[in-house]
Scaffold this motif. Structure first.
Motif, PDB file in Angstrom:
ATOM      1  N   MET A  26       0.989  -1.114  -0.103  1.00  0.00           N
ATOM      2  CA  MET A  26       0.054   0.090   0.080  1.00  0.00           C
ATOM      3  C   MET A  26       1.001   1.231  -0.099  1.00  0.00           C
ATOM      4  O   MET A  26       1.539   1.702   1.037  1.00  0.00           O
ATOM      5  CB  MET A  26      -1.037  -0.197   1.105  1.00  0.00           C
ATOM      6  N   LEU A  27       1.089   1.745  -1.116  1.00  0.00           N
ATOM      7  CA  LEU A  27       2.127   2.780  -1.320  1.00  0.00           C
ATOM      8  C   LEU A  27       1.927   3.944  -0.256  1.00  0.00           C
ATOM      9  O   LEU A  27       2.724   4.444   0.377  1.00  0.00           O
ATOM     10  CB  LEU A  27       2.310   3.206  -2.847  1.00  0.00           C
ATOM     11  N   CYS A  69      14.415   9.714  -4.729  1.00  0.00           N
ATOM     12  CA  CYS A  69      13.510   9.302  -5.697  1.00  0.00           C
ATOM     13  C   CYS A  69      13.619   7.789  -5.682  1.00  0.00           C
ATOM     14  O   CYS A  69      14.394   6.904  -5.625  1.00  0.00           O
ATOM     15  CB  CYS A  69      14.237   9.382  -7.226  1.00  0.00           C
ATOM     16  N   PRO A  70      12.097   7.114  -5.703  1.00  0.00           N
ATOM     17  CA  PRO A  70      12.051   5.631  -5.344  1.00  0.00           C
ATOM     18  C   PRO A  70      12.326   4.937  -6.707  1.00  0.00           C
ATOM     19  O   PRO A  70      12.983   3.836  -6.551  1.00  0.00           O
ATOM     20  CB  PRO A  70      10.743   5.613  -4.985  1.00  0.00           C
ATOM     21  N   GLY A 110       7.862   0.543  -1.763  1.00  0.00           N
ATOM     22  CA  GLY A 110       6.957  -0.532  -2.584  1.00  0.00           C
ATOM     23  C   GLY A 110       8.065  -1.222  -3.634  1.00  0.00           C
ATOM     24  O   GLY A 110       9.348  -1.161  -3.462  1.00  0.00           O
ATOM     25  N   SER A 111       7.462  -1.568  -4.848  1.00  0.00           N
ATOM     26  CA  SER A 111       8.335  -2.334  -5.707  1.00  0.00           C
ATOM     27  C   SER A 111       9.318  -1.470  -6.386  1.00  0.00           C
ATOM     28  O   SER A 111      10.318  -2.278  -7.214  1.00  0.00           O
ATOM     29  CB  SER A 111       7.495  -3.107  -6.705  1.00  0.00           C
ATOM     30  N   PRO A 402      13.517  -3.821  -9.274  1.00  0.00           N
ATOM     31  CA  PRO A 402      14.365  -4.481  -7.985  1.00  0.00           C
ATOM     32  C   PRO A 402      13.322  -5.267  -7.021  1.00  0.00           C
ATOM     33  O   PRO A 402      13.887  -6.255  -6.519  1.00  0.00           O
ATOM     34  CB  PRO A 402      14.882  -3.172  -7.241  1.00  0.00           C
ATOM     35  N   GLY A 403      12.197  -4.921  -6.853  1.00  0.00           N
ATOM     36  CA  GLY A 403      11.055  -5.403  -6.103  1.00  0.00           C
ATOM     37  C   GLY A 403      10.707  -6.724  -6.321  1.00  0.00           C
ATOM     38  O   GLY A 403      10.451  -7.596  -5.637  1.00  0.00           O
TER      39      GLY A 403
END
Lengths: 750, 159
Positions: A26-27, A69-70, A110-111, A402-403
């Motif tokens: 759940m971002l 930055c994600p 998150g992912s 990466p996720g």
């Protein structure tokens, strides 16, 4: 990342908190729960003056604001656009913002998947909420400090104020704000008040790029790092039989030659765990040139792999599939597809009574379209750094997902996820190729076996011949016209090696009473995967070319026919599962018609083609103006119209659309990977043609539909319709329809 | 193995490598200058472009043994802080998408402008077509080259 100081890298403490892993992705929740108390600052290994306000925003006392930055950057400019969204709601001056790429953290971010035109779309709301929450925490800190009500504290460009005259920089309140619980349910800005979003900001890494800073995976180095290469079988369907490395091992700088298995027997592969070849012959040495040269001295015998059984999980559940062992050649690939197309297919959608419509038709138009395998050819060849020990693993390099990679890595290395750190470098292109972590697994296993930090590197030849390709596709389209030239039936049957391309619920589904979509697949040992707008990049070429022929048969203007069908889908749609918004589709076509001056006579000698398509929740169309130049088709100018909702960073968005147009022209005219006895026939840029400067249009004019819709995709949507527009312009230019991509090659055959 | 004294970006470097080693790998692996990129290794993409005595060459095809006393300039030597007119123009037009090819593009463009300070569109197409940009930023590269040409002090010659 420690790339600015490549001589050293320190293993920072792992930040992941396993307590939250069961919380899913759940971002908005995980983003906001990224807050860490001040006593964790040391673990973060960041300068103490950075006060961490939430998981991704840090503020110094002199008001410099660092936004993490994600999602990894592969040229779509998310390192700029995602922080812009945070900055908007945080209410800060963009010139005070510095951006840093975060490492992978499933819990916190998150992912972190870059692909599917998803980054801005998926993070839009969480990032706005995150910025707004951080702003409120700063306001609360000011209110508490000044003894005034929260509602009376205002902000402007990083300054907190109160009507009493009190004011403070965000930085002055940052450490106090960091102790306040993260609020939820924040009111977000009205789009009319946007001050950062919708204002073009330059690429935050622009200066580093033009000065040659070591940003990319291939640039990542540490002391004692060895170079590793894989000698892979020369053809799909072969495997290693035996090898003699005696000459190789005598070469200077060579440390070792060994084999290893990518996946053990029965390994359950996740949805993105491709397996091209399982037995890897690896050479490890000191420097790139030494390894490249010594590899040539390997004496290797290959043998047919035969049928291979894979255990797949992921979407579709756990299942065993047989990967056929045959050695494919392009000529029989086409024959296989033609043969398969005659067999029964899976019905994907049926509306009305298409059989009767075709039986009663006074005219049936039937055309078949073919497209080859494509190699991604990211300009930075596949590579990854790995340092794996019995206790932990550090990986760094270009990676889109990466996720999805980390869980498999955890199984392969038998290490818990919190002992695995993945750093995402800037990527020299991605286009879907780097969503498949196979090369990262290879790097990790090699490092583990070599007991050293290694950089796995594919040469260009490796990259092109050991790929995860865009599948080979075919589709036959049929249209039924009645005696009044009214379109009464539509049928598409598509297939591919090894994937069926048909999007059954897309336009023109929903616009025609009698509609049938079918698909089939031929299993293959050629590994395939996402390639910029998967399936759409073929469908748009075939369908949009076909609609042009239907329009011509009906005596209608191509845009007029599309609008007529779309208006039907808007006002009185057929079926319930149409996955596009006809109104937005119409808007793009109308904007395109207006801006391109469609229908107005031109004396330039250029011939026009049009196409529009929906994918990744956005709508894009192009008018392509073509001439023949030195016997070759040349697209001289292009008009593009796109509806992707709110455009976060307009100039960068224009750049991406222009790039998609150039990429689409290049792939439609020149792109192809063919096989002979399982071996890819193209090995480098001397025989795999990539569009070049002199082949790019002189002008690409990009227009966006202006609306306040939350952003939808942009990296992919403008790409597919280019193929259709090129096909249609080619017909106008040459008087002949071409059905086989790449068109420049098809033209030489007839 | 053999010893070479190379002049790169105005500095001398003593290295001991195999004479066949391309300058690309000398720069990247031995001198830790990572700005020069590997793209194809066969002089078909231009990502590895550097200057040899001021002219653009593909460093993947330039063995270290052929360099001798000739001066090598890489992207790192163009300017440290993006003050070269071509680098400035690249930033002004926000050319880069992924950015991987851009060092090579900039080194080619700089060399073009040295020989031809005010190139026509056709001149740019001709000179720059050896540099692949997989993201398709060709239009902006052309605009940036024109901007850099305007910034140059040389007057355009009448053609």
């Amino acid at each position: 990342m420690n790339m600015e100081n490549p001589k050293t890298y320190s293993r920072r403490s792992f930040l992941k908190s396993s307590a939250l892993t069961s919380g899913g992705l759940m971002l908005s929740f995980t983003w906001l729960s990224g807050f860490r108390p001040a006593d964790k600052m040391a673990e973060l290994n960041l300068p103490e003056q950075w006060n961490q306000v939430t998981g991704y925003i840090q503020i110094t006392s002199d008001n410099m604001i660092k936004i993490f930055c994600p999602n990894p950057e592969f040229g779509q400019n998310v390192m700029t656009s995602l922080p812009m969204i945070v900055a908007e709601e945080l209410d800060i001056d963009w010139k005070n913002v510095v951006v840093e790429m975060s490492t992978h953290d499933n819990v916190k971010f998150g992912s972190q998947f870059t692909g599917g035109s998803n980054s801005v779309r998926m993070y839009w709301k969480p990032l706005r909420e995150a910025g707004a929450a951080a702003r409120q925490m700063l306001c609360q800190a000011a209110a508490d400090t000044w003894g005034v009500p929260l509602a009376e504290v205002t902000t402007k460009a990083g300054i907190l104020s109160h009507s009493s005259g009190k004011s403070a920089k965000y930085g002055e309140m940052a450490s106090k704000a960091a102790t306040i619980a993260v609020p939820k349910g924040m009111k977000l800005k009205d789009p009319k008040d946007f001050a950062v979003v919708r204002n073009s900001k330059k690429n935050v890494e622009g200066e580093k790029i033009v000065t040659g800073k070591p940003l990319f995976g291939l640039d990542y180095r540490v002391d004692g790092m060895l170079i590793a290469m894989i000698q892979h079988p020369p053809a799909f369907g072969l495997k290693l039989k035996s090898f003699d490395a005696s000459q190789t091992l005598k070469m200077p700088g060579i440390k070792d030659v060994f084999t290893l298995k990518l996946y053990e027997d029965g390994f359950q592969q996740g949805g993105f765990d491709t397996r091209t070849f399982n037995d890897l012959l690896v050479i490890v040495g000191n420097t790139t040139w030494e390894v490249m040269n010594a590899r040539k001295k390997l004496k290797v015998e290959w043998e047919q792999a035969g049928d291979v059984k894979d255990t797949l999980t992921g979407r579709g559940g756990k299942r065993e599939v047989i990967i056929p062992g045959r050695l494919e050649s392009s000529s029989n690939q086409l024959e296989m597809m033609q043969e398969r197309a005659k067999q029964p297919s899976t019905v994907l959608r049926k509306d009305g009574d298409p059989e009767t419509a075709f039986k009663n038709a006074s005219q049936i138009i039937e055309r078949t379209y073919n497209a080859p395998f494509l190699a991604h050819n990211c300009l930075e060849p596949i590579n990854f750094f790995a340092h794996v020990t019995d206790e932990e693993a550090l990986l760094a390099g270009p990676l889109q997902a990466p996720g999805w990679t980390e869980p498999t890595l955890s199984k392969l290395l038998n290490l818990p996820a919190d002992k695995i750190e993945i750093q995402m470098t800037r990527m020299g292109g991605g286009f879907g190729r780097r969503a498949y972590g196979q090369y990262l697994y290879e790097a990790a296993l090699i490092s583990k076996k070599a007991k050293a930090p290694i950089k796995l590197m594919y040469t260009r030849e490796d990259d092109m011949t050991y790929g995860i390709y865009r599948p080979m596709y075919t589709a036959t389209y049929r249209a039924a016209l009645d005696a009044n030239k009214k379109l009464i039936g539509f049928h598409v049957i598509g297939g591919g090696i090894p994937e069926n391309p048909v999007h059954a619920n897309r336009f023109p589904a929903g616009a025609i009473d009698n509609y049938l979509a079918e698909g089939w697949e031929i299993p293959s040992n050629i590994t395939i995967g996402a390639f910029r707008a998967p399936r759409s990049n073929f469908n748009a070429a075939a369908e949009q070319s076909f609609l042009d022929e239907v329009a011509e048969a009906m005596g209608k203007d191509p845009i007029a026919l599309r609008l007529e069908l779309l208006n039907r889908a808007k006002d009185n749609p057929v079926g319930k599962n149409n996955d596009y918004d006809a109104k937005r589709y119409i808007g793009v076509l109308e904007l395109l018609r207006e801006k391109s001056g469609w229908g107005k006579p031109e004396n330039s000698g250029r011939k026009r083609g049009v196409a529009a398509y929906f994918c990744h929740a956005s709508y894009a169309g192009h008018v392509v103006d073509m001439v023949m130049r030195d016997g070759q088709p040349y697209v001289e100018q292009v008009f593009s119209a796109v509806d992707c909702g709110v455009v976060v960073n307009p100039d960068a968005a224009i750049n991406m659309v222009q790039g998609a147009v150039v990429d689409g022209i290049g792939n439609s005219l020149y792109g192809a990977l063919t096989h002979k006895d399982g071996a890819p026939e193209q090995t480098n840029f001397h025989n795999y043609r990539i569009i070049r400067h002199n082949e790019a249009p002189k002008k690409i004019e990009v227009h966006f539909v202006e609306n306040d819709i939350d952003p939808t995709g942009l990296g992919e949507p403008p790409f597919p319709p280019v193929f259709g527009a090129v096909a249609n312009a080619l017909y106008k230019t040459t008087g002949k329809r071409y059905y086989n991509q790449p068109f420049a090659v098809d033209m030489t055959k007839s | 193995m053999a010893k070479y004294n190379l002049k790169v970006n105005g500095k001398n470097h003593l290295i001991d490598v195999d004479p066949s080693t391309p300058m690309l790998w000398v720069l990247r692996d031995h001198l830790n200058l990572q700005g020069t990129k590997y793209g194809c290794g066969v002089a078909m993409c231009g990502a590895c472009t550097v200057h040899l005595n001021g002219s653009a060459v593909r460093s993947c095809q330039l063995p270290v043994s052929a360099v001798g006393k000739q001066a090598i300039t890489t992207i790192e030597g163009l300017s440290a802080n993006a003050t070269h007119p071509v680098q400035k123009a690249w930033i002004e037009h926000d050319v880069a998408q992924c950015g991987y090819c851009q060092a090579g593009q900039i080194m080619s463009a700089t060399s073009l402008l040295k020989d031809n300070p005010h190139p026509s569109d056709e001149d740019i197409d001709g000179y720059m077509s050896g540099n692949i940009c997989r993201c398709g930023t060709y239009l902006r590269i052309k605009e940036a080259i024109k901007t850099a040409a305007k910034a140059s002090k040389t007057q355009p010659q009448k053609k």
